[in-house]
Write a protein that holds these residues in place. Structure first.
Motif, mmCIF file in Angstrom:
data_model
loop_
_atom_site.group_PDB
_atom_site.id
_atom_site.type_symbol
_atom_site.label_atom_id
_atom_site.label_comp_id
_atom_site.label_asym_id
_atom_site.label_seq_id
_atom_site.Cartn_x
_atom_site.Cartn_y
_atom_site.Cartn_z
ATOM 1 N N VAL A 11 0.842 -1.193 0.000
ATOM 2 C CA VAL A 11 0.000 0.000 0.000
ATOM 3 C C VAL A 11 0.879 1.245 0.000
ATOM 4 N N ASN A 12 0.551 2.193 -0.884
ATOM 5 C CA ASN A 12 1.253 3.485 -0.918
ATOM 6 C C ASN A 12 0.270 4.553 -0.452
ATOM 7 N N ILE A 13 0.597 5.248 0.651
ATOM 8 C CA ILE A 13 -0.276 6.303 1.174
ATOM 9 C C ILE A 13 0.257 7.646 0.688
ATOM 10 N N VAL A 14 -0.618 8.423 0.081
ATOM 11 C CA VAL A 14 -0.233 9.743 -0.423
ATOM 12 C C VAL A 14 -1.026 10.788 0.359
ATOM 13 N N THR A 15 -0.314 11.750 0.960
ATOM 14 C CA THR A 15 -0.974 12.741 1.816
ATOM 15 C C THR A 15 -0.945 14.122 1.192
ATOM 16 N N LEU A 16 -2.096 14.758 1.171
ATOM 17 C CA LEU A 16 -2.213 16.151 0.721
ATOM 18 C C LEU A 16 -2.743 16.991 1.870
ATOM 19 N N ILE A 40 3.878 1.966 2.538
ATOM 20 C CA ILE A 40 4.897 3.017 2.395
ATOM 21 C C ILE A 40 4.190 4.357 2.272
ATOM 22 N N HIS A 41 4.873 5.429 2.635
ATOM 23 C CA HIS A 41 4.274 6.756 2.532
ATOM 24 C C HIS A 41 4.929 7.512 1.382
ATOM 25 N N GLU A 42 4.117 7.946 0.467
ATOM 26 C CA GLU A 42 4.582 8.753 -0.673
ATOM 27 C C GLU A 42 5.727 8.080 -1.425
ATOM 28 N N SER A 43 5.494 6.827 -1.855
ATOM 29 C CA SER A 43 6.519 6.118 -2.626
ATOM 30 C C SER A 43 6.773 6.854 -3.939
ATOM 31 N N LYS A 44 8.024 7.017 -4.265
ATOM 32 C CA LYS A 44 8.374 7.712 -5.512
ATOM 33 C C LYS A 44 8.169 6.772 -6.702
ATOM 34 N N VAL A 51 -3.126 2.152 -3.846
ATOM 35 C CA VAL A 51 -2.805 3.527 -3.458
ATOM 36 C C VAL A 51 -3.972 4.100 -2.668
ATOM 37 N N VAL A 52 -3.652 4.715 -1.530
ATOM 38 C CA VAL A 52 -4.656 5.423 -0.734
ATOM 39 C C VAL A 52 -4.282 6.898 -0.767
ATOM 40 N N ILE A 53 -5.161 7.738 -1.298
ATOM 41 C CA ILE A 53 -4.879 9.173 -1.393
ATOM 42 C C ILE A 53 -5.672 9.897 -0.305
ATOM 43 N N ASN A 54 -4.942 10.516 0.602
ATOM 44 C CA ASN A 54 -5.573 11.258 1.702
ATOM 45 C C ASN A 54 -5.668 12.717 1.269
ATOM 46 N N THR A 55 -6.862 13.132 0.884
ATOM 47 C CA THR A 55 -7.031 14.400 0.181
ATOM 48 C C THR A 55 -7.319 15.592 1.073
ATOM 49 N N CYS A 56 -7.199 16.790 0.464
ATOM 50 C CA CYS A 56 -7.544 18.066 1.118
ATOM 51 C C CYS A 56 -8.678 18.706 0.339
ATOM 52 N N GLY A 57 -9.653 19.279 1.068
ATOM 53 C CA GLY A 57 -10.790 19.904 0.394
ATOM 54 C C GLY A 57 -11.012 21.323 0.865
ATOM 55 N N PHE A 58 -9.943 21.965 1.343
ATOM 56 C CA PHE A 58 -10.033 23.241 2.047
ATOM 57 C C PHE A 58 -10.490 24.373 1.127
ATOM 58 N N ILE A 59 -9.631 24.764 0.197
ATOM 59 C CA ILE A 59 -9.976 25.845 -0.742
ATOM 60 C C ILE A 59 -9.566 25.424 -2.153
ATOM 61 N N ASP A 60 -9.944 26.255 -3.140
ATOM 62 C CA ASP A 60 -9.800 25.874 -4.560
ATOM 63 C C ASP A 60 -8.474 25.216 -4.911
ATOM 64 N N ASN A 61 -7.352 25.879 -4.630
ATOM 65 C CA ASN A 61 -6.049 25.329 -5.068
ATOM 66 C C ASN A 61 -5.824 23.942 -4.477
ATOM 67 N N ALA A 62 -6.160 23.812 -3.223
ATOM 68 C CA ALA A 62 -5.935 22.524 -2.545
ATOM 69 C C ALA A 62 -6.832 21.451 -3.155
ATOM 70 N N LYS A 63 -8.055 21.828 -3.470
ATOM 71 C CA LYS A 63 -8.975 20.859 -4.074
ATOM 72 C C LYS A 63 -8.448 20.420 -5.437
ATOM 73 N N GLN A 64 -7.962 21.388 -6.208
ATOM 74 C CA GLN A 64 -7.448 21.057 -7.542
ATOM 75 C C GLN A 64 -6.258 20.102 -7.439
ATOM 76 N N GLU A 133 0.536 4.862 19.476
ATOM 77 C CA GLU A 133 1.707 4.536 18.664
ATOM 78 C C GLU A 133 1.587 5.289 17.351
ATOM 79 N N ARG A 134 2.688 5.740 16.790
ATOM 80 C CA ARG A 134 2.606 6.388 15.483
ATOM 81 C C ARG A 134 3.944 6.345 14.773
ATOM 82 N N ILE A 135 3.921 5.835 13.559
ATOM 83 C CA ILE A 135 5.127 5.845 12.730
ATOM 84 C C ILE A 135 5.172 7.202 12.047
ATOM 85 N N LEU A 136 6.276 7.921 12.188
ATOM 86 C CA LEU A 136 6.361 9.274 11.641
ATOM 87 C C LEU A 136 6.824 9.250 10.187
ATOM 88 N N THR A 137 6.345 10.223 9.437
ATOM 89 C CA THR A 137 6.761 10.332 8.034
ATOM 90 C C THR A 137 7.724 11.490 7.846
#
Ligand code: SF4
Length: 440
Positions: A11-16, A40-44, A51-64, A133-137
């Motif tokens: 699993v590749n986790i992608v954070t926005l 893995i987090h943000e595998s190149k 793939v799990v994409i953790n999205t942001c929905g705050f304002i226009d640019n972030a949504k895009q 517990e938390r694995i840091l990125t």
């Protein structure tokens, strides 16, 4: 299709988005590892079949940016590089119904409070024993600690409560356990984050309990810096300032988004305060915690903002001399209270106002930094850049504030260590100096 047969589950986790999303991704990462799943987090490389994409929905640019990222992985799926694409986080929480129709290639959509369901989808179970517990990125010497989720405030322009729900404080015991585990793994700096950190405890303890939390976290061995973010001006728990003043491992630093400097606009933005009360609070902060660095965020171009309102805000910024300041251009977010108003400030005027505030602040930052020349500061080393090291003082948060360029050819320095740096030059954003004392 290039790939033959199924890849081993990875699993590749992608954070926005913001640090709160990052913490959610780290919790997911920790739970999946705890279930023996390769993650893995943000595998190149496209070497993960899920793939799990953790999205942001705050304002226009972030949504895009979130939509572009989803489409990137949907393309990878069509090329056979990825088998499953799952989307979670704020954008999914807010627009799931529309997105399901618009991007049917996504295998499943999850909300911001859907961890258990997402884990099930990934053939994993939620493990209570991993709470705390938390694995840091990010580099392990600093870590975000999310003290609560959601927000009960009615700010007119803000869509966050729509995506994160109402305010829920995490118990002090759970936060102390997490801080101890992080300290055991080398964390020296804790950044307390929330949607509204000053609301902490009102739900759980029926009182504002930030001061109590700070005391408990300050007692955690190995934590040398505790930094407070996302404070709210109305009903500010000033007893937390007393703890900040008396405890040497609580940074003399406060991030307090104020959003505007005109009383008429603060009323329109439903912030529950006035410019006068805000200036009184700033005075109280500086009296109770001498030398405190104050970071704030402002919005320019909210519906109804007149030239007078804007000039009042400019005057407010000039008088308040914030140490750190960010300013956003108002974004017309559907389903917020402000969306019922006409977005009547033209985009170029919004930008002009943003630029004017940043230019004013740049001058203030330059003066404040010049005053640091000749002084020495305890500095946490974040990284090496070329022949220099780069760090931060207690007055600077990672990624958003100033940095210290440490010239240290002859001195042996390590990332994650503290050192004392004597400043010999400064710009409006950075300080430069030489190590004068080694802290291990
Ligand atoms: S306090 Fe912050 S998160 Fe909550 S509604 Fe206001 S701006 Fe949004």
């Amino acid at each position: 299709m290039k790939t033959r047969g199924l890849k081993k589950t990875k699993v590749n986790i992608v954070t926005l988005g913001c640090s709160k999303n990052l913490v959610d991704s780290e919790v997911l990462l920790t739970q999946l590892r705890g279930n023996g799943i390769d993650v893995i987090h943000e595998s190149k490389k496209d070497d993960a079949n899920i793939v799990v994409i953790n999205t942001c929905g705050f304002i226009d640019n972030a949504k895009q940016e979130s939509i572009d990222t989803i489409l990137r992985y949907v393309d990878a799926k069509e090329e056979g590089l990825v088998e499953k694409v799952y989307v979670t986080g704020c954008l999914s929480q807010r627009y799931k119904d529309d997105l399901e129709k618009e991007i049917p290639q996504v295998d499943a959509w999850f909300g911001t409070r859907d961890l258990s369901r997402l884990l099930k989808q990934l053939n994993a179970n939620y493990k209570h024993e991993l709470v705390g517990e938390r694995i840091l990125t990010n580099p392990s010497h600093f870590a975000y600690l999310k003290i609560s989720e959601g927000c009960d405030r009615p700010c007119s322009f803000c869509a966050i409560p729509l995506m994160r729900g109402g305010h829920i404080s995490r118990p002090i015991e759970e936060l102390v356990l997490e801080a101890k585990n992080l300290a055991k793994n080398g964390t020296k700096e804790l950044l307390l984050i929330a949607q509204d950190s000053t609301y902490y405890g009102l739900d759980l303890y029926k009182k504002r309990n930030l001061a109590e939390l700070l005391k408990h976290l300050s007692d955690v061995e190995g934590i040398e810096w505790i930094r407070l973010h996302y404070a709210f001006p109305t009903g500010f728990p000033t007893d937390a300032l007393d703890v900040m003043a008396e405890r040497s491992n609580i940074c003399k630093y406060l991030d307090i988004p104020l959003q505007h400097g005109s009383s008429r606009m603060l009323k329109l933005m439903r912030r529950g305060t006035t410019r006068e009360k805000t200036e009184q609070l700033l005075q109280t902060l500086r009296e109770k915690v001498p030398g405190i660095a104050i970071r704030t965020t402002l919005i320019a171009g909210h519906p109804g903002e007149t030239d007078e309102d804007f000039n009042e805000m400019m005057g407010f910024v000039e008088r308040s001399r914030f140490d750190r300041l960010g300013v956003f251009s108002y974004s017309h977010e559907e389903n917020t209270h402000s969306h019922s108003m006409e977005d009547n400030i033209p985009a170029d005027i919004k930008q002009e106002r943003v630029d004017a505030i940043m230019e004013l602040q740049q001058g203030i930052s330059f003066e404040l930094n010049q005053a640091k020349i000749g002084r020495s500061f305890k500095t946490l080393i974040d990284r090496k850049e070329g022949r220099a090291f780069v760090g931060r003082t207690e007055f600077d948060s990672p990624e958003v504030d100033n940095e210290v360029i440490i010239e240290s050819q002859e001195n042996y320095l390590r990332i994650g260590d503290f050192t004392t740096v004597k400043i010999h030059s400064a710009t409006e954003f950075d300080l430069t100096g030489k190590p004068s004392l080694l802290f291990v």
